[in-house]
Write a protein that holds these residues in place. Structure first.
Motif, short mmCIF file in Angstrom:
data_model
loop_
_atom_site.label_atom_id
_atom_site.label_comp_id
_atom_site.label_asym_id
_atom_site.label_seq_id
_atom_site.Cartn_x
_atom_site.Cartn_y
_atom_site.Cartn_z
N GLN A 6 27.20 -37.60 78.99
CA GLN A 6 26.56 -38.58 78.10
C GLN A 6 25.04 -38.53 78.23
O GLN A 6 24.32 -38.63 77.24
N TYR B 182 7.80 -43.54 71.06
CA TYR B 182 8.34 -42.68 72.12
C TYR B 182 8.18 -41.19 71.81
O TYR B 182 8.47 -40.34 72.65
N ILE C 161 22.53 -37.64 75.22
CA ILE C 161 21.42 -38.53 74.84
C ILE C 161 20.12 -37.74 74.84
O ILE C 161 19.31 -37.86 73.91
N ARG D 16 31.44 -46.82 84.24
CA ARG D 16 31.89 -48.05 83.59
C ARG D 16 32.76 -48.92 84.49
O ARG D 16 32.87 -50.12 84.28
N VAL E 145 24.28 -41.23 63.72
CA VAL E 145 23.00 -40.82 64.32
C VAL E 145 22.97 -39.29 64.43
O VAL E 145 22.02 -38.64 63.99
N ILE F 44 20.04 -35.67 71.73
CA ILE F 44 19.93 -36.48 70.51
C ILE F 44 18.50 -37.02 70.36
O ILE F 44 17.90 -36.89 69.29
N LEU G 113 25.32 -48.89 70.33
CA LEU G 113 26.03 -48.37 69.16
C LEU G 113 27.52 -48.21 69.42
O LEU G 113 27.96 -48.12 70.56
N LYS H 155 39.67 -36.65 80.22
CA LYS H 155 40.88 -36.13 80.87
C LYS H 155 40.69 -34.70 81.38
O LYS H 155 41.38 -34.27 82.28
N MET I 111 13.25 -36.97 67.85
CA MET I 111 11.81 -37.10 68.01
C MET I 111 11.07 -35.79 67.70
O MET I 111 9.87 -35.70 67.89
N MET J 40 10.02 -47.71 68.47
CA MET J 40 10.88 -46.52 68.57
C MET J 40 10.07 -45.25 68.36
O MET J 40 10.15 -44.31 69.12
N LEU K 95 30.80 -36.93 69.50
CA LEU K 95 31.48 -38.14 69.98
C LEU K 95 32.68 -37.79 70.86
O LEU K 95 32.89 -38.40 71.91
N PHE L 217 7.98 -36.47 73.70
CA PHE L 217 8.70 -35.27 73.29
C PHE L 217 7.80 -34.21 72.66
O PHE L 217 8.22 -33.09 72.46
C1 C30 Z 1 14.18 -45.19 72.68
C2 C30 Z 1 14.29 -43.86 72.06
C3 C30 Z 1 13.58 -42.74 72.72
C4 C30 Z 1 15.02 -43.60 70.91
C5 C30 Z 1 15.83 -44.62 70.24
C6 C30 Z 1 16.37 -44.14 68.93
C7 C30 Z 1 17.71 -43.48 68.91
C8 C30 Z 1 18.04 -42.66 67.72
C9 C30 Z 1 18.62 -43.61 69.90
C10 C30 Z 1 20.00 -42.98 69.91
C11 C30 Z 1 20.62 -43.17 71.24
C12 C30 Z 1 22.03 -42.67 71.39
C13 C30 Z 1 22.64 -41.75 70.40
C14 C30 Z 1 22.72 -43.05 72.43
C15 C30 Z 1 24.13 -42.62 72.72
C16 C30 Z 1 24.76 -43.42 73.82
C17 C30 Z 1 26.11 -42.82 74.15
C18 C30 Z 1 26.23 -41.73 75.14
C19 C30 Z 1 27.22 -43.23 73.49
C20 C30 Z 1 28.58 -42.64 73.69
C21 C30 Z 1 29.50 -42.81 72.48
C22 C30 Z 1 29.95 -44.22 72.25
C23 C30 Z 1 29.41 -44.97 71.09
C24 C30 Z 1 30.88 -44.80 73.02
C25 C30 Z 1 31.65 -44.05 74.10
C26 C30 Z 1 32.61 -44.90 74.78
C27 C30 Z 1 33.40 -44.09 75.75
C28 C30 Z 1 32.72 -43.28 76.77
C29 C30 Z 1 34.76 -44.09 75.71
C30 C30 Z 1 35.59 -44.91 74.80
C31 C30 Z 1 41.18 -43.06 77.34
C32 C30 Z 1 43.06 -44.53 77.32
C33 C30 Z 1 44.05 -45.17 78.26
C34 C30 Z 1 43.73 -43.79 76.15
C35 C30 Z 1 42.63 -43.12 75.30
C36 C30 Z 1 41.74 -42.26 76.17
C37 C30 Z 1 40.05 -40.56 75.68
C38 C30 Z 1 38.93 -40.16 74.78
N1 C30 Z 1 40.66 -41.71 75.38
O1 C30 Z 1 36.61 -44.09 74.24
O2 C30 Z 1 38.99 -43.58 73.76
O3 C30 Z 1 38.29 -45.93 74.49
O4 C30 Z 1 38.12 -43.90 76.08
O5 C30 Z 1 38.55 -43.55 78.50
O6 C30 Z 1 38.80 -45.87 77.51
O7 C30 Z 1 40.41 -44.14 76.86
O8 C30 Z 1 42.26 -43.63 78.10
O9 C30 Z 1 44.59 -44.22 79.14
O10 C30 Z 1 44.43 -44.71 75.36
O11 C30 Z 1 43.25 -42.34 74.32
O12 C30 Z 1 40.39 -39.88 76.59
P1 C30 Z 1 38.11 -44.44 74.57
P2 C30 Z 1 38.95 -44.41 77.34
#
Ligand code: C30
Length: 286
Positions: free
Chosen positions: A185, A228, A189, A72, A125, A192, A117, A174, A197, A225, A167, A232
């Motif tokens: 991730q 695909y 994916i 990112r 999901v 999931i 999402l 950390k 599928m 969708m 999630l 699988f």
């Molecule tokens: C086409 C086909 C074959 C199918 C299509 C149909 C379907 C069903 C598709 C589904 C596809 C899916 C499920 C895809 C998933 C995609 C993914 C992997 C999504 C991940 C989850 C998501 C929605 C978002 C994740 C965002 C992430 C990675 C982080 C945001 C940290 C700060 C400052 C602190 C904070 C601390 C942590 C957890 N947090 O989370 O909390 O904002 O993380 O790193 O920015 O924050 O640092 O220091 O304040 O507490 O440590 P965050 P950060």
């Protein structure tokens, strides 16, 4: 709520600027960008960032899938604003259109489809497919989708995970790093979509889509969708290949960035272009 509520076209229309014609996932090689935004019913920011970015290519002849996780903090040119910045900011600047445009430019491949999402949709999901089984790499204590700290506790080991637990694993960094989180991730994916599928789930796919709130958006139609599933249900088994791009941390004007290694990016670009067979006239773009 119907299956079409999640449908949202891109401003550019169906066809990527890097394609000569609109693709059809039932018979063409295609690409899908999975975008997880740092938004939830608790947070509701107008300027959510795309903290999880995974670009997947699907080769229809081989029925194989390649994925690359895009850190990112990757320092890259964002056409929407006309300068280089962290890729996660593309979404804050111009939503999914700016994100797709940035990824296409960075990887020099068409992004045909996106699935975007937030935290809540991710949880829904995973729950709607009955959870996933996953090998948790370490004991974790993490916040949940409502940002309640320490709400999710998991022990290391192979186990069944519900949406909130999955999630926490997709977000936590950390215990390891942003790069390791990117790898996780991709693994999540894979699990999931494999589960969604599967023969059991596919029959109820419209139920699955209906149970997901409108925080999931995609420019894939329902039939696209579903198409695909062929990747699988093959006898040979699923062919999945996951890549990461190398780079190192860089500080610029006091801000932390991930400086992507040029040769590593080129290798990834080439692999994805080959996988999409993009040089062949029928698939060619610009
Ligand atoms: C086409 C086909 C074959 C199918 C299509 C149909 C379907 C069903 C598709 C589904 C596809 C899916 C499920 C895809 C998933 C995609 C993914 C992997 C999504 C991940 C989850 C998501 C929605 C978002 C994740 C965002 C992430 C990675 C982080 C945001 C940290 C700060 C400052 C602190 C904070 C601390 C942590 C957890 N947090 O989370 O909390 O904002 O993380 O790193 O920015 O924050 O640092 O220091 O304040 O507490 O440590 P965050 P950060």
């Amino acid at each position: 709520q119907t299956a079409t509520d999640s449908h949202q076209a891109l401003d550019r229309g169906e066809k990527s600027d890097k394609r000569v014609k609109v693709v059809n996932p039932a018979k063409d090689h295609t690409s899908v960008l999975f975008v997880g935004i740092d938004d939830s019913e608790q947070r509701t920011s107008e300027h959510a960032r795309s903290d999880a970015l995974v670009l997947a290519t699907f080769n229809d002849d081989e029925k194989s899938i390649k994925m690359v996780s895009i850190p990112r903090d990757s320092y890259t040119y964002i056409p929407e604003v006309g300068y280089k910045d962290k890729i996660t900011h593309a979404h804050a600047f111009g939503g999914i259109d700016a994100t797709v445009e940035t990824v296409e430019r960075m990887f020099n491949v068409p992004v045909d489809y996106y699935v975007r999402l937030n935290f809540n949709s991710f949880v829904e999901v995973v729950n709607s497919i009955g959870g996933i089984t996953y090998n948790v790499p370490f004991d974790i204590k993490e916040q949940n989708s409502k940002d309640q700290s320490g709400a999710i506790e998991l022990k290391k080991g192979y186990q069944h995970l519900n949406g909130e637990e999955a999630l926490a694993l997709a977000r936590t960094r950390k215990y390891d790093s942003d790069l390791a989180r990117g790898q996780r991730q991709m693994d999540l994916i894979q699990e999931i979509i494999r589960q969604a599928m599967s023969e059991n789930a596919i029959g109820n796919f419209s139920g699955i889509i209906d149970s997901i709130n409108n925080n999931l958006k995609t420019n894939l139609s329902f039939d696209e969708m579903i198409s695909y599933k062929d990747y699988f249900l093959t006898k040979e088994g699923l062919s999945f290949n996951k890549m990461q791009i190398k780079g190192e941390g860089m500080r610029k004007n006091g801000v932390w960035y991930y400086n992507v290694q040029e040769d590593s990016l080129l290798t990834a670009q080439q692999q994805l272009r080959t996988h999409l067979d993009i040089e062949s006239p029928e698939n060619q773009g610009n």
